[in-house]
Design a protein around this motif. Structure first.
Motif, short mmCIF file in Angstrom:
data_model
loop_
_atom_site.label_atom_id
_atom_site.label_comp_id
_atom_site.label_asym_id
_atom_site.label_seq_id
_atom_site.Cartn_x
_atom_site.Cartn_y
_atom_site.Cartn_z
N THR A 1 76.23 54.90 34.18
CA THR A 1 76.87 53.60 33.97
C THR A 1 76.85 52.72 35.22
N VAL A 2 77.07 53.31 36.41
CA VAL A 2 77.16 52.47 37.62
C VAL A 2 76.33 53.02 38.78
N GLY A 3 75.74 54.20 38.64
CA GLY A 3 75.00 54.80 39.74
C GLY A 3 73.61 54.24 39.91
N ASN A 4 72.89 54.79 40.88
CA ASN A 4 71.50 54.41 41.12
C ASN A 4 70.69 55.65 41.45
N ASN B 1 72.00 71.69 44.88
CA ASN B 1 71.65 71.85 46.28
C ASN B 1 70.78 73.10 46.42
N GLY B 2 69.48 72.94 46.15
CA GLY B 2 68.57 74.07 46.19
C GLY B 2 67.13 73.59 46.19
N ARG B 3 66.22 74.51 45.86
CA ARG B 3 64.79 74.21 45.94
C ARG B 3 64.26 73.52 44.70
N LEU B 4 65.04 73.43 43.64
CA LEU B 4 64.61 72.76 42.42
C LEU B 4 64.97 71.28 42.54
N PRO B 5 63.99 70.37 42.54
CA PRO B 5 64.27 68.96 42.78
C PRO B 5 64.76 68.22 41.54
N PHE B 6 65.47 67.14 41.76
CA PHE B 6 65.87 66.18 40.72
C PHE B 6 66.73 66.80 39.62
N VAL B 7 67.50 67.82 39.95
CA VAL B 7 68.31 68.51 38.94
C VAL B 7 69.75 67.99 39.01
N ARG B 8 70.19 67.32 37.94
CA ARG B 8 71.57 66.83 37.85
C ARG B 8 72.28 67.58 36.74
N ILE B 9 73.14 68.52 37.14
CA ILE B 9 73.88 69.33 36.16
C ILE B 9 75.38 69.15 36.28
N ASP B 10 75.84 68.44 37.32
CA ASP B 10 77.27 68.17 37.51
C ASP B 10 77.53 66.72 37.13
N ASN B 11 78.53 66.50 36.29
CA ASN B 11 78.73 65.18 35.73
C ASN B 11 80.21 64.81 35.64
N GLN B 12 80.44 63.49 35.64
CA GLN B 12 81.74 62.94 35.29
C GLN B 12 81.53 61.96 34.14
N PHE B 13 82.41 62.04 33.14
CA PHE B 13 82.37 61.16 31.98
C PHE B 13 83.74 60.49 31.84
N ALA B 14 83.75 59.34 31.16
CA ALA B 14 85.00 58.62 30.90
C ALA B 14 84.96 58.03 29.51
N GLY B 15 86.12 57.99 28.87
CA GLY B 15 86.23 57.40 27.54
C GLY B 15 86.00 55.89 27.58
N GLN C 1 87.03 51.42 32.76
CA GLN C 1 85.98 50.74 33.50
C GLN C 1 85.65 51.61 34.71
N ILE C 2 84.37 51.87 34.90
CA ILE C 2 83.93 52.72 36.02
C ILE C 2 83.56 51.82 37.18
N GLN C 3 84.23 51.99 38.29
CA GLN C 3 84.05 51.11 39.45
C GLN C 3 82.91 51.59 40.35
N ASP C 4 82.84 52.89 40.59
CA ASP C 4 81.76 53.41 41.42
C ASP C 4 81.58 54.90 41.16
N PHE C 5 80.43 55.41 41.60
CA PHE C 5 80.12 56.82 41.47
C PHE C 5 79.24 57.22 42.65
N ARG C 6 79.48 58.43 43.16
CA ARG C 6 78.72 58.87 44.34
C ARG C 6 78.51 60.37 44.31
N VAL C 7 77.32 60.80 44.74
CA VAL C 7 77.05 62.22 44.99
C VAL C 7 77.10 62.42 46.49
N SER D 1 82.07 62.01 43.28
CA SER D 1 83.34 61.28 43.23
C SER D 1 83.12 59.96 42.49
N ALA D 2 84.16 59.49 41.84
CA ALA D 2 84.09 58.24 41.09
C ALA D 2 85.46 57.57 41.10
#
Length: 371
Positions: A313-316, A323-337, A341-347, A360-361
């Motif tokens: 929704t707001v990331g880039n 955090n390992g040798r497998l690239p581009f893997v996003r398995i940790d998430n935050q969701f909202a109903g 309104q989602i103001q920001d999100f950061r890894v 964090s969001a």
């Protein structure tokens, strides 16, 4: 002839996109090979974008077909590659709710993980404790309620993250060892927790979910979910070996496929359990999880159909969290109903202590919620 062939390939690519999107809706416990079709969606979307550029240069009216597909499937593209250069438009009527989520890998309590003098364990607990988040959701949580002879007070994480920082703790214990140490999930909140509970996924797994109903200063009650879904039980080195060479694929491939299938089926059933629980909730929902699944999966799709994903929704960018040798893997998430309104999100790539990067969001309620 060349244009005719290119047009046929364009139509086939469009069909591929539609088929892959449909496959995401199929539970793996019904037809598990459909998961592989769904996972191919990023490739199909990339090819569709390629055909769009091709036809814009060659014959622009034909470009309307891949352009229409791009517009209609934009939310699916955002799952894997979020693009929000201008940032979100946020209503500032309410105070922000800051949320931190992290798989902390039991704070590296095992000797092979923690380093000399508990260096990584101390650093991780200190960073989480001092984070300004109002609500913290931790997966693979570990706590020693009393000091021990071997570890001293290092792993008294409930006290250090909770009481010492003015946060109310709620620990959902899945396992307790001989010294009374607790393994499981945890939610910490600076706001009062008025109700709490756990959501089991069956007797044969320690994976589960938990929830806490939290009363915000303006009087609204929200529900915070924290979950850790079934792991694939696949060693990173085995995965790397399987695609590094033909010999590795032959030696490791079949075993990896069996474990991959078991994980797909288990997570599908677990997310169905979560979905039913959320459907009965009357409060605005925030959901944090180590899904152990990719954005192009049945697991993610069931959540994204009902909730906003903070990164999408707001990331880039890709927003990889592994955090390992497998690239581009996003398995940790935050969701909202939808009320949020989602103001920001950061890894937090600067925090390398676990095999998962924290996320964090910041959220704001869009309007006054009627209780």
């Amino acid at each position: 002839m060349r244009r005719s062939f290119a047009f046929k390939c364009t139509v086939l690519t469009v069909a591929w996109v539609l088929l892959a999107i449909g496959a995401l809706q199929i539970p793996p416990y019904q037809v598990w090979p459909a998961a592989f079709v769904g996972m191919s969606l990023p490739v199909a979307l990339f090819l569709n974008a390629g055909w769009l550029l091709y036809w814009l240069l060659r014959r622009w009216p034909v470009a309307l077909l891949p352009l229409a597909v791009l517009v209609l499937t934009w939310p699916h593209l955002q799952r894997g590659l979020a693009l929000h250069p201008l940032g979100p438009d946020v209503n500032a009527d309410y105070e922000p709710v800051r949320v931190l989520s992290s798989n902390v890998r039991i704070f590296n309590v095992y000797r092979q993980l923690r380093g000399k003098n508990f260096a990584s364990s101390k650093a991780m607990i200190k960073w989480v404790a001092e984070n300004p988040a109002d609500i913290i959701c931790l997966q693979e949580f570990y706590n020693e309620p009393q000091p021990t002879q071997e570890n001293g007070q290092v792993f008294q994480s409930v006290r250090r993250i909770g009481q010492e920082q003015g946060r109310q703790p709620f620990v959902s214990v899945s396992l307790e060892n001989r010294i009374g140490a607790q393994f499981g999930l945890a939610i910490f909140s600076r706001y009062p927790i008025v109700r709490r509970g756990t959501i089991p996924f069956g007797r044969l797994t320690q994976n589960h979910a938990m929830f806490a109903d939290v009363r915000l200063p303006q009087g609204d009650t929200i529900r915070v979910y924290n979950a850790h879904l079934q792991s694939m039980s696949m060693a990173e080195q085995d995965i790397v070996d399987s695609y590094s060479s033909k010999a590795g694929l032959k030696a490791k491939g079949l075993g990896l496929l069996r474990r991959f299938k078991r994980g797909l089926v288990a997570r599908a059933r677990q997310v169905d359990t979560l979905r039913r629980h959320m459907d009965e909730c009357r409060y605005p929902v925030l959901f944090c999880a180590d899904l152990n699944d990719l954005p192009y999966s049945y697991t993610y799709d069931q959540l994204a159909d009902r909730l906003q994903n903070a990164h999408a929704t707001v990331g880039n960018g890709v927003g990889a969290t592994y955090n390992g040798r497998l690239p581009f893997v996003r398995i940790d998430n935050q969701f909202a109903g939808p009320q949020w309104q989602i103001q920001d999100f950061r890894v937090h790539y600067e925090i390398p202590y676990s095999d998962h990067f924290p996320t964090s969001a910041t959220y704001r309620l869009a309007k006054k919620q009627i209780q």
